[in-house]
Design an enzyme around this catalytic site. Sequence first.
Site, PDB file in Angstrom:
ATOM      1  N   SER A 181       0.834  -1.191   0.000  1.00 55.92           N
ATOM      2  CA  SER A 181       0.000   0.000   0.000  1.00 55.92           C
ATOM      3  C   SER A 181       0.876   1.251   0.000  1.00 55.92           C
ATOM      4  O   SER A 181       1.770   1.384  -0.832  1.00 55.92           O
ATOM      5  CB  SER A 181      -0.949  -0.065   1.210  1.00 55.92           C
ATOM      6  OG  SER A 181      -1.942   0.909   1.113  1.00 55.92           O
ATOM      7  N   ASP A 346      -8.866  -5.999  -5.018  1.00 57.13           N
ATOM      8  CA  ASP A 346      -8.475  -4.689  -4.458  1.00 57.13           C
ATOM      9  C   ASP A 346      -9.164  -3.579  -5.257  1.00 57.13           C
ATOM     10  O   ASP A 346      -8.861  -3.377  -6.437  1.00 57.13           O
ATOM     11  CB  ASP A 346      -6.944  -4.548  -4.539  1.00 57.13           C
ATOM     12  CG  ASP A 346      -6.410  -3.302  -3.833  1.00 57.13           C
ATOM     13  OD1 ASP A 346      -7.208  -2.380  -3.563  1.00 57.13           O
ATOM     14  OD2 ASP A 346      -5.198  -3.265  -3.555  1.00 57.13           O
ATOM     15  N   HIS A 379      -8.122  -4.914  -0.688  1.00 58.59           N
ATOM     16  CA  HIS A 379      -6.819  -4.287  -0.464  1.00 58.59           C
ATOM     17  C   HIS A 379      -6.125  -4.838   0.788  1.00 58.59           C
ATOM     18  O   HIS A 379      -4.921  -5.077   0.795  1.00 58.59           O
ATOM     19  CB  HIS A 379      -7.022  -2.774  -0.344  1.00 58.59           C
ATOM     20  CG  HIS A 379      -5.765  -2.032  -0.095  1.00 58.59           C
ATOM     21  ND1 HIS A 379      -4.741  -1.976  -1.015  1.00 58.59           N
ATOM     22  CD2 HIS A 379      -5.337  -1.327   0.978  1.00 58.59           C
ATOM     23  CE1 HIS A 379      -3.747  -1.262  -0.526  1.00 58.59           C
ATOM     24  NE2 HIS A 379      -4.070  -0.864   0.678  1.00 58.59           N
TER      25      HIS A 379
HETATM   26  N1  LIG Z   1      -5.386  -1.349   6.719  1.00 58.45           N
HETATM   27  C1  LIG Z   1      -4.358  -0.596   6.065  1.00 58.45           C
HETATM   28  C2  LIG Z   1      -4.875  -0.199   4.742  1.00 58.45           C
HETATM   29  C3  LIG Z   1      -4.126   0.855   4.023  1.00 58.45           C
HETATM   30  O1  LIG Z   1      -3.162   0.209   3.286  1.00 58.45           O
HETATM   31  C4  LIG Z   1      -3.988   0.622   6.891  1.00 58.45           C
HETATM   32  O2  LIG Z   1      -4.839   1.072   7.626  1.00 58.45           O
HETATM   33  O3  LIG Z   1      -2.876   1.091   6.839  1.00 58.45           O
END
Ligand SMILES: N[C@@H](CCO)C(=O)O
Length: 398
Positions: A181, A346, A379
């Site tokens: 991410s 995602d 995601h």
């Molecule tokens: N669950 C992850 C999602 C974002 O990549 C976060 O809160 O960082």
Amino acid sequence: MDWQLSDDVQPSARVPAHLLLDPTPVPVTGAWRPGDDPGERLFARLGDLTTEHGATIPSTVVAYETWGTLNEARDNAILVNHALTGDSHVVGAAGPGHATSGWWAGVVGAGLPLDTDRWFVVAPNMLGGCQGSSGPATIGPDGRELGSRFPRVTIRDQVEAQRRLADHLGIDRWHAVVGGSMGGMHVLEWAVTHPERLGKAAVLAAPPISSADQIALNGLQLEAVQSDPHWLGGEYYDQPDGQGPHKGLALARRMAMVNYRSPDELNRRFGRGWQSSVDPDHGGRYQVESYLDVHGNRFTRRFDAGSYVRLVLAMSSHDLGRGRGGVEAALSRITAETLVVGIDSDRLFPVADQQRIAAGLSTSVSGDAPVVLSSEFGHDGFLIETDAVGALLRELVG
Ligand SMILES: N[C@@H](CCO)C(=O)O
Ligand SMILES: CC(=O)SCCNC(=O)CCNC(=O)[C@H](O)C(C)(C)COP(=O)(O)OP(=O)(O)OC[C@H]1O[C@@H](n2cnc3c(N)ncnc32)[C@H](O)[C@@H]1OP(=O)(O)O
């Protein structure tokens, strides 16, 4: 900037305890030394940092944790980058009587894919974060949180802080830099800005540039926080009774959670089920609303709203090609052997994003297409599907 940080930064006694997100004073520890406790949070003071936009962050601090031992050749280090709301706590203590904790506890550890018997794993809290690194909740020399005095930062600024951390640790070249991410955005910036400083890279569920669609989602979340009457332009820390932009932050998290999970998963788990005995048509709640409420409310107890705003802005600023002749020209500069992973469900950073990355690389381990994991978790699959993700990482790091 009209402020300076002193060396004895302490949390303010005036801040209500439940708003004191990180009650640890910030002693600036020395560099990591062999024999340090694994998973102990350390702090590196990395000097004044001038941001891409020309602001100065004085006496920048980066919090980090390490596991394993740096070898004499200093060539067994792996940098792990967390996502938007993660932190340096990748893995906690494990063993008899200890629960394993941390956001990648199944990936990093003795005998695990990033095997700490072999690799020296380093995980920093990103610049602008609220778990030990310099950010809006950092206490300034006037005893007040920096709040809006903390400048906007970009992905490149965050990588510059990490580059200094690498220097601080005496690591000239990472064996691998990995992250998912927003952490994957950091990996890409590392690979383009400092190609000589990493051998391998893993980019999970990340885009090469934040698209209009992603910026739109970010913008709504920013508005949710900043339109809370307790936001006060980011100067909310000293309100009576612990007031703060909690509702706005919780709403932003609820919006974000929808994009972190897939429609199929939400539909399967919750359907049209009610959480209460009262029909939602008569004032009750749907189960999925309750699920989002729980995550939204829980989030306000662990995250600083000012940090959230800065980090979301950083994510929107992400453009690997800025000032480099575009995304493809930037990707062509990458020399690290690179694993690119997408998750088929995602909807935040869809597989098309990873296809663009893989197609632009000459060093992708899977050719001009990414590895696509099949998961219903959307995601968040990069956090949840640790067996599949771990197997890919184990193969990459060798
Ligand atoms: N669950 C992850 C999602 C974002 O990549 C976060 O809160 O960082
Ligand atoms: C690298 C990084 O990004 S680190 C940051 C990642 N961590 C976070 O973002 C923390 C927030 N948590 C999450 O995003 C997710 O929980 C993950 C990705 C960490 C893990 O996902 P999952 O294991 O699938 O957990 P899930 O999203 O289903 O949440 C489970 C919780 O929801 C609760 N829940 C489930 N259904 C409902 C409901 N109808 N009403 C209320 N609560 C509900 C469960 O009781 C459980 O609570 P518990 O944690 O107290 O046991």
